[in-house]
Enzyme design. Sequence first.
Site, mmCIF file in Angstrom:
data_model
loop_
_atom_site.group_PDB
_atom_site.id
_atom_site.type_symbol
_atom_site.label_atom_id
_atom_site.label_comp_id
_atom_site.label_asym_id
_atom_site.label_seq_id
_atom_site.Cartn_x
_atom_site.Cartn_y
_atom_site.Cartn_z
ATOM 1 N N GLY A 114 0.703 -1.355 0.158
ATOM 2 C CA GLY A 114 0.012 -0.035 0.083
ATOM 3 C C GLY A 114 0.917 1.355 -0.034
ATOM 4 O O GLY A 114 1.945 1.189 0.069
ATOM 5 N N ARG A 141 -1.788 -0.087 -9.627
ATOM 6 C CA ARG A 141 -0.725 -0.955 -10.227
ATOM 7 C C ARG A 141 -1.071 -2.546 -10.335
ATOM 8 O O ARG A 141 -2.123 -2.978 -9.791
ATOM 9 C CB ARG A 141 0.314 -1.010 -9.184
ATOM 10 N N ASP A 200 4.224 -4.370 -7.471
ATOM 11 C CA ASP A 200 3.684 -3.262 -7.060
ATOM 12 C C ASP A 200 4.182 -1.923 -7.539
ATOM 13 O O ASP A 200 3.610 -0.994 -7.181
ATOM 14 C CB ASP A 200 3.952 -3.125 -5.496
#
Length: 487
Positions: free
Chosen positions: A89, A181, A250
Amino acid sequence: MTAALFPFENSFAGLPPVFYTRLVPTPLPAPYLVALSPSAATLIGADPAALRSQESVETLVGNRVAERSQPLAAVYSGHQFGVWAGQLGDGRAILLGDIATADGPLELQLKGAGLTPYSRMGDGRAVLRSSIREFLCSEAMHGLGIPTTRALSVAGSDQGIVRESIETAAVVVRMAPTFIRFGSFEHWYYNRKPEELKQLADYVIERFYPALQDEENKYAALLEEVTRRTARMIAHWQAVGFMHGVMNTDNMSILGQTIDYGPFGFMEGFDANHICNHSDNQGRYSYANQPQIGHWNCYALAQALLPLIGEVELTQEALDVYQPEFARHINQLLHAKLGLETTQEGDSELLDGLFAILQANHADYTIFFRRLSGLRAAGAEGDEPLRDLFIDRAAFDQWAEGYRARLRAENSNDTARKLAMDQVNPKYVLRNYMAQVAIEKAQNKDFSEVERLRALLERPFDEQPENEHYAALPPDWSNQLSVSCSS
């Protein structure tokens, strides 16, 4: 438009709260402007002069939240160095919202804006060193015509940040249509949340790939288009000698844009096995490995989308476009770099031979291709600037003889070819030593070199005779520089 009143919309914030956490940036004491990109400001209709005011700088670091902004940090997961890392995150990035432009919406995100629920063991901050590198490389890649996020500004503060040593804090304002992403999809797949997975995919298709809405299987079509874009993006990287350094899932944009500039590098003395990231002990993200890692990442995305696509065969068909798309695009780019207007038998051997002598001699990649445009098809007179890049000059002479024959086979005109080649082979790239000089000056509150490089790299194909020294071989001391995931 004043900086405090960006006309934000909040498309991503319209998704259910499970996709993000709403929060405000952590104030940064006594912020000051380090750099601003006028061309990026123009994209969102902002006046560059107005953005230099102190009131605007307070907005650009998150101390002042624009009236229509709904700041948030997004959740995602990902594979890091090939290993599933679980939830990640936005650990130091906060999305402010999106702004409508003539070419579609652009999100503004603050990188280094403080702690979020996804910061894990981090402090939520970015340092001046890495922020300047991201700002300069984002704008340099745009100048090179490579799909990329943009950087609006860098602002700093004297607040101390602990990394390998004590550094100072900074915030980059970066812009992209979306920061979603591959790992955003992996998050819902591995957490067995099919409804959220579908919501995210539908949002991405409706907002960024509306032409896929009417496809028989829009999720397979999404995977195929993302796979194509990723292959083309990495072909661009390879052609210009760019190395990303951390191609984790990511760090892969769902739009096929270069995103998350960390320990990047531009190839200098050519070495296909070069690793630009000091933290990459296994060389997973070496220059030579980038194309296959791009493919691997698309497989990771495909795994996450499989519940929506529904059929393994359709999923595989979508992935199968990667290799031919990459091969086609890199072939086009390399032909253009060599000034070849046609494709003929023997071109593969010519290219293989070129990269073999570049590798054996560690010739400077950017300088070689830029000087190559000056080679004459008729004879070797004037070859010295090129030959001087090679220890084994006989090997170069042999390759050049074959290259000349290939030019004559398509009746290449020296003048026209040079003009065309100089439009695709940059004279200037962001070498690590250049960024380092700018960083060291900025750490002493002299931001002139950051601005000089921004302006230089905005026009990388132009001669710019006043900046000729930036096109020279890097100084010997630059060999000691290393970059890592630390920022």
